[in-house]
Design an enzyme around this catalytic site. Structure first.
Site, mmCIF file in Angstrom:
data_model
loop_
_atom_site.group_PDB
_atom_site.id
_atom_site.type_symbol
_atom_site.label_atom_id
_atom_site.label_comp_id
_atom_site.label_asym_id
_atom_site.label_seq_id
_atom_site.Cartn_x
_atom_site.Cartn_y
_atom_site.Cartn_z
ATOM 1 C CB SER A 158 -47.677 2.043 24.933
ATOM 2 O OG SER A 158 -48.942 1.640 25.444
ATOM 3 C CE LYS A 201 -48.222 2.604 29.653
ATOM 4 N NZ LYS A 201 -47.752 2.766 28.264
#
Length: 297
Positions: A158, A201
């Site tokens: 990701s 993230k």
């Protein structure tokens, strides 16, 4: 033959036959020197030797012979003074040692013994020292791991191509003690929909901002130009919007760098990451060594 024997007085003493009688030295005979016991019978005369005149042994009591003068002088020099009895061998050293002991100083032997004792610590002390060191190391590791450093592994893609699947990274828990995250920071946080999981993230929107996503472009607070994102893996073609987020105070909007394959705020039920969910800031990839380096160029 010694000179003192040749003196006239000494020769006269040898020639005395009786009290007050002296013989003429010219009539002196060898037999007169060889008489051992006076009396009617005398032993056979023996040859007189010069060495007989040089003997210094067995002088008369109280009257040192000619050869005893030097020895008498030496003995007088070595004799102790009145009131000072001679010391026995070893007494001086013992007395000195006693004085040192009274003064509080240690003798050389005692000092050596104490040094040996210091060099040989007990087994118990040695074990205790190792135990203390081991416990301190464990305590330090615990403090670093839980309050200073973050060690995380990213199992998915990701965050490609910034972080590859399987990369291990270090983060710092204290990074946001006095301030909040900045745009572009990579943070480690507890997943808002399941706090047992930890995610990594990138911060996109800050507290109080309005964020719009249109056709894969991000606009902050109505800006005309989109946010520049040179860290993306590839062209953003999935989940491109339109989305609009009004970020609450003390909350952050985060997305993955691989927008085409990232489970991020676009898909969560609890869209925002609050500050108390943030664990720390990621800084360095340390393994594998081929990926070693900072996360920020």
């Amino acid at each position: 033959m010694r000179e003192d024997i040749m003196e006239d007085n000494f020769i006269e003493d040898l020639n005395v036959d009786g009290p007050g009688k002296k013989r003429n030295t010219e009539n002196f005979k060898l037999e007169d020197f060889n008489v051992e016991n006076p009396g009617p019978r005398s032993r056979k005369p023996r040859e007189f030797k010069v060495e007989d005149f040089n003997k210094e042994d067995n002088p008369k009591p109280g009257k040192p012979g000619p050869g005893d003068w030097n020895r008498t002088i030496i003995e007088a020099e070595e004799a102790p003074l009145p009131g000072n009895p001679p010391e026995e061998p070893g007494k001086e050293a013992d007395g000195q040692q006693d004085e040192n002991t009274k003064d509080g100083t240690e003798s050389p032997q005692e000092s050596k013994d104490k040094k040996k004792e210091k060099k040989k610590p007990s087994v118990f002390r040695e074990i205790a020292s190792w135990c203390v060191t081991f416990m301190l190391a464990i305590a330090l590791a615990f403090v670093l791991k839980n309050y200073v450093i973050i060690n995380a592994t990213v199992p998915t893609g990701s965050m490609e191509h910034t972080i590859e699947p399987g990369d291990d990274l270090f983060g710092l828990r204290l990074a946001y003690m006095n301030s909040g995250p900045k745009r572009g920071d990579i943070i480690i946080f507890r997943y808002p929909d399941n706090e047992e999981k930890k995610f990594v993230k990138r911060v996109i929107g800050l507290p109080g901002e309005n964020v719009k996503i249109t056709e894969g472009k991000i606009y902050i607070d109505g800006a005309e130009k989109p946010l520049k994102e040179d860290y993306l893996k590839e062209t953003w073609v999935k989940g491109t919007g339109p989305y609009e987020y009004q970020i609450p105070e003390d909350s952050y909007l985060v997305l993955g760098d691989n927008r085409n394959d990232s489970l991020d705020a676009r898909y969560w039920e609890n869209t925002y990451v609050t500050k108390d969910h943030i664990i720390g800031k990621a800084y360095v990839i340390y393994y594998p060594f081929s990926h070693f380096g900072s996360l920020y160029n």
